[in-house]
Design a protein around this motif. Structure first.
Motif, PDB file in Angstrom:
ATOM      1  N   LEU A   4      59.888  43.686  52.146  1.00 41.09           N
ATOM      2  CA  LEU A   4      60.989  43.853  51.157  1.00 41.09           C
ATOM      3  C   LEU A   4      60.955  44.326  50.657  1.00 41.09           C
ATOM      4  O   LEU A   4      59.759  44.098  49.435  1.00 41.09           O
ATOM      5  N   TYR A   5      61.539  44.641  50.001  1.00 33.99           N
ATOM      6  CA  TYR A   5      61.186  46.144  48.381  1.00 33.99           C
ATOM      7  C   TYR A   5      61.926  45.187  47.518  1.00 33.99           C
ATOM      8  O   TYR A   5      63.196  45.764  47.525  1.00 33.99           O
ATOM      9  N   THR A   6      61.987  45.095  46.913  1.00 36.43           N
ATOM     10  CA  THR A   6      63.758  44.197  45.873  1.00 36.43           C
ATOM     11  C   THR A   6      63.255  44.113  44.098  1.00 36.43           C
ATOM     12  O   THR A   6      61.575  44.652  43.570  1.00 36.43           O
ATOM     13  N   TRP A   7      63.633  44.067  43.548  1.00 36.29           N
ATOM     14  CA  TRP A   7      63.864  43.532  41.934  1.00 36.29           C
ATOM     15  C   TRP A   7      64.566  41.817  41.891  1.00 36.29           C
ATOM     16  O   TRP A   7      65.320  42.125  42.397  1.00 36.29           O
ATOM     17  N   HIS A   8      64.016  42.042  40.586  1.00 41.45           N
ATOM     18  CA  HIS A   8      65.039  40.239  40.055  1.00 41.45           C
ATOM     19  C   HIS A   8      67.016  40.861  39.786  1.00 41.45           C
ATOM     20  O   HIS A   8      66.996  40.404  38.593  1.00 41.45           O
ATOM     21  N   VAL A  31      59.788  46.877  43.304  1.00 42.63           N
ATOM     22  CA  VAL A  31      60.161  47.458  42.595  1.00 42.63           C
ATOM     23  C   VAL A  31      60.497  47.891  41.387  1.00 42.63           C
ATOM     24  O   VAL A  31      61.673  47.251  40.850  1.00 42.63           O
ATOM     25  N   ASN A  32      60.025  47.584  40.410  1.00 44.21           N
ATOM     26  CA  ASN A  32      60.145  47.393  39.105  1.00 44.21           C
ATOM     27  C   ASN A  32      61.240  48.759  38.066  1.00 44.21           C
ATOM     28  O   ASN A  32      60.566  49.704  38.439  1.00 44.21           O
ATOM     29  N   LEU A  33      62.738  48.310  37.901  1.00 46.08           N
ATOM     30  CA  LEU A  33      63.205  49.320  38.016  1.00 46.08           C
ATOM     31  C   LEU A  33      63.475  50.088  36.391  1.00 46.08           C
ATOM     32  O   LEU A  33      63.718  50.776  36.283  1.00 46.08           O
ATOM     33  N   ALA A  34      62.840  49.115  35.607  1.00 40.40           N
ATOM     34  CA  ALA A  34      62.583  49.269  34.042  1.00 40.40           C
ATOM     35  C   ALA A  34      61.263  50.418  34.317  1.00 40.40           C
ATOM     36  O   ALA A  34      61.532  50.765  33.208  1.00 40.40           O
ATOM     37  N   ALA A  35      60.924  50.133  34.910  1.00 46.51           N
ATOM     38  CA  ALA A  35      59.619  51.089  35.232  1.00 46.51           C
ATOM     39  C   ALA A  35      60.585  52.474  35.732  1.00 46.51           C
ATOM     40  O   ALA A  35      59.255  53.820  36.611  1.00 46.51           O
ATOM     41  N   ASP A  37      60.823  53.419  38.996  1.00 50.64           N
ATOM     42  CA  ASP A  37      59.663  52.854  40.049  1.00 50.64           C
ATOM     43  C   ASP A  37      60.592  53.432  41.099  1.00 50.64           C
ATOM     44  O   ASP A  37      60.078  53.481  42.693  1.00 50.64           O
ATOM     45  N   GLN A  38      62.223  52.693  41.551  1.00 50.71           N
ATOM     46  CA  GLN A  38      63.342  53.094  42.519  1.00 50.71           C
ATOM     47  C   GLN A  38      63.008  54.470  43.421  1.00 50.71           C
ATOM     48  O   GLN A  38      63.806  54.806  43.642  1.00 50.71           O
ATOM     49  N   LYS A  39      62.790  55.684  41.392  1.00 54.89           N
ATOM     50  CA  LYS A  39      62.702  57.040  41.948  1.00 54.89           C
ATOM     51  C   LYS A  39      61.677  57.645  42.275  1.00 54.89           C
ATOM     52  O   LYS A  39      61.393  58.629  42.150  1.00 54.89           O
ATOM     53  N   LYS A  40      60.554  56.806  42.677  1.00 53.70           N
ATOM     54  CA  LYS A  40      59.153  57.421  43.176  1.00 53.70           C
ATOM     55  C   LYS A  40      59.682  57.966  43.904  1.00 53.70           C
ATOM     56  O   LYS A  40      59.724  57.156  45.189  1.00 53.70           O
ATOM     57  N   PRO A  41      58.626  58.899  44.715  1.00 52.39           N
ATOM     58  CA  PRO A  41      58.527  59.580  46.383  1.00 52.39           C
ATOM     59  C   PRO A  41      58.263  58.802  47.267  1.00 52.39           C
ATOM     60  O   PRO A  41      59.121  58.722  48.298  1.00 52.39           O
ATOM     61  N   ALA A  45      61.144  57.798  49.959  1.00 54.02           N
ATOM     62  CA  ALA A  45      60.867  57.805  51.328  1.00 54.02           C
ATOM     63  C   ALA A  45      61.657  56.528  52.325  1.00 54.02           C
ATOM     64  O   ALA A  45      61.223  56.928  53.350  1.00 54.02           O
ATOM     65  N   ILE A  46      61.203  55.636  51.504  1.00 58.24           N
ATOM     66  CA  ILE A  46      61.934  54.684  52.517  1.00 58.24           C
ATOM     67  C   ILE A  46      63.222  54.024  51.918  1.00 58.24           C
ATOM     68  O   ILE A  46      64.320  53.593  53.065  1.00 58.24           O
ATOM     69  N   ASN A  47      64.218  54.424  51.089  1.00 57.36           N
ATOM     70  CA  ASN A  47      65.413  54.605  50.679  1.00 57.36           C
ATOM     71  C   ASN A  47      65.759  55.805  49.923  1.00 57.36           C
ATOM     72  O   ASN A  47      65.694  55.689  48.806  1.00 57.36           O
ATOM     73  N   PRO A  48      66.065  56.737  50.354  1.00 57.28           N
ATOM     74  CA  PRO A  48      65.970  58.116  49.643  1.00 57.28           C
ATOM     75  C   PRO A  48      67.425  57.971  48.346  1.00 57.28           C
ATOM     76  O   PRO A  48      67.819  58.617  47.757  1.00 57.28           O
ATOM     77  N   ASN A  49      68.059  56.109  48.774  1.00 57.37           N
ATOM     78  CA  ASN A  49      69.147  56.518  47.671  1.00 57.37           C
ATOM     79  C   ASN A  49      68.418  55.726  46.596  1.00 57.37           C
ATOM     80  O   ASN A  49      69.966  56.151  45.550  1.00 57.37           O
ATOM     81  N   GLY A  50      67.316  55.557  46.262  1.00 57.33           N
ATOM     82  CA  GLY A  50      66.230  55.142  45.591  1.00 57.33           C
ATOM     83  C   GLY A  50      67.303  54.372  44.653  1.00 57.33           C
ATOM     84  O   GLY A  50      67.431  54.018  43.371  1.00 57.33           O
ATOM     85  N   LYS A  51      67.402  52.732  45.127  1.00 58.82           N
ATOM     86  CA  LYS A  51      67.998  51.501  44.398  1.00 58.82           C
ATOM     87  C   LYS A  51      67.361  50.488  45.244  1.00 58.82           C
ATOM     88  O   LYS A  51      67.489  50.881  46.423  1.00 58.82           O
ATOM     89  N   ILE A  52      67.453  49.399  45.124  1.00 58.52           N
ATOM     90  CA  ILE A  52      66.422  47.982  45.445  1.00 58.52           C
ATOM     91  C   ILE A  52      68.171  47.292  46.356  1.00 58.52           C
ATOM     92  O   ILE A  52      69.324  47.667  45.345  1.00 58.52           O
TER      93      ILE A  52
END
Ligand SMILES: N[C@@H](CCC(=O)N[C@@H](CS)C(=O)NCC(=O)O)C(=O)O
Length: 205
Positions: A4-8, A31-35, A37-41, A45-52
């Motif tokens: 599971l890829y997620t954030w708080h 997946v640290n949204l502050a950093a 991470d959700q937009k890293k390649p 590759a897991i979620n092309p929409n770049g969101k958790i």
């Protein structure tokens, strides 16, 4: 194995609640949204929409690898896999899924924008009022629904699980929106009393 890829955040807590209800273990990937991470390649590759959130199941029904993104799709996938919290038959299944998609298209984005514009300094009043008004209307829709029932659709289901984290966020950041919505308040107390909901809301701790 479930990854599971997620954030708080509210969207990030929905799947941990269902997994806690099922008692299923999983590998947690923050997946640290502050950093960003959700937009890293590697995440795109897991979620092309770049969101958790996103989920990878290495053991699909026939042993295949399954990748799912969008919280509604993930809850539906896991509920199907478990045969729990989503009726197999109609009309119960359609009823639950209607409220699942209602959450993803309504309270999710509108509560999110309302909370974001509510924090902005100086405040964009027109934008805040637009999202506040629609959020209030959506709260009213759920309140009317819950006046004569305990759970959103039939018995406790993914329709409850998907909505709760966003209503909890509103209670914390814009409680005025919930004023007068007594049936929603009582449903929130029922949700908050469930051990799996507590565990999922506080995942990773
Ligand atoms: N419709 C999506 C919404 C997902 C979403 O908006 N996630 C937010 C966190 S609550 C996110 O990843 N934001 C990061 C970004 O937009 O870059 C779902 O239900 O999964």
């Amino acid at each position: 194995m479930l990854d599971l890829y997620t954030w708080h955040t509210p969207n990030g807590k929905k799947v941990p609640i269902l997994l806690a209800e099922l008692g299923w273990s999983y590998e947690l990937h923050l997946v640290n949204l502050a950093a960003n991470d959700q937009k890293k390649p590697e995440y795109l590759a897991i979620n092309p929409n770049g969101k958790i959130p996103a989920l990878v199941d290495t053991e699909g029904a026939r042993g295949e690898l399954v990748v799912v993104f969008e919280s509604g799709a993930i809850l539906q996938y896991l509920a199907n896999k478990a045969g729990r919290f989503l009726p197999k038959e109609e009309p119960g299944r359609a009823e639950v899924l209607s409220w699942v998609y209602w959450q993803v298209g309504g309270p999710g984005p509108f509560f999110g924008q309302m909370i974001a514009f509510g924090r902005q300094e100086p405040r964009n009043v027109a934008a805040f009022e637009k999202f506040f008004g629609e959020s209030k209307r959506l709260v009213g829709v759920l309140d009317a629904r819950l006046r004569d029932r305990e759970w959103v659709a039939g018995t406790y289901s993914i329709a409850d699980i998907i909505s709760y984290p966003w209503f909890a966020a509103v209670a914390e950041f814009q409680p005025k929106v919930l004023e007068g919505a007594d049936a929603v308040g009582q449903w929130m107390s029922r949700m908050a009393a469930r051990p799996a909901v507590k565990q999922g809301m506080d995942f990773g701790h």
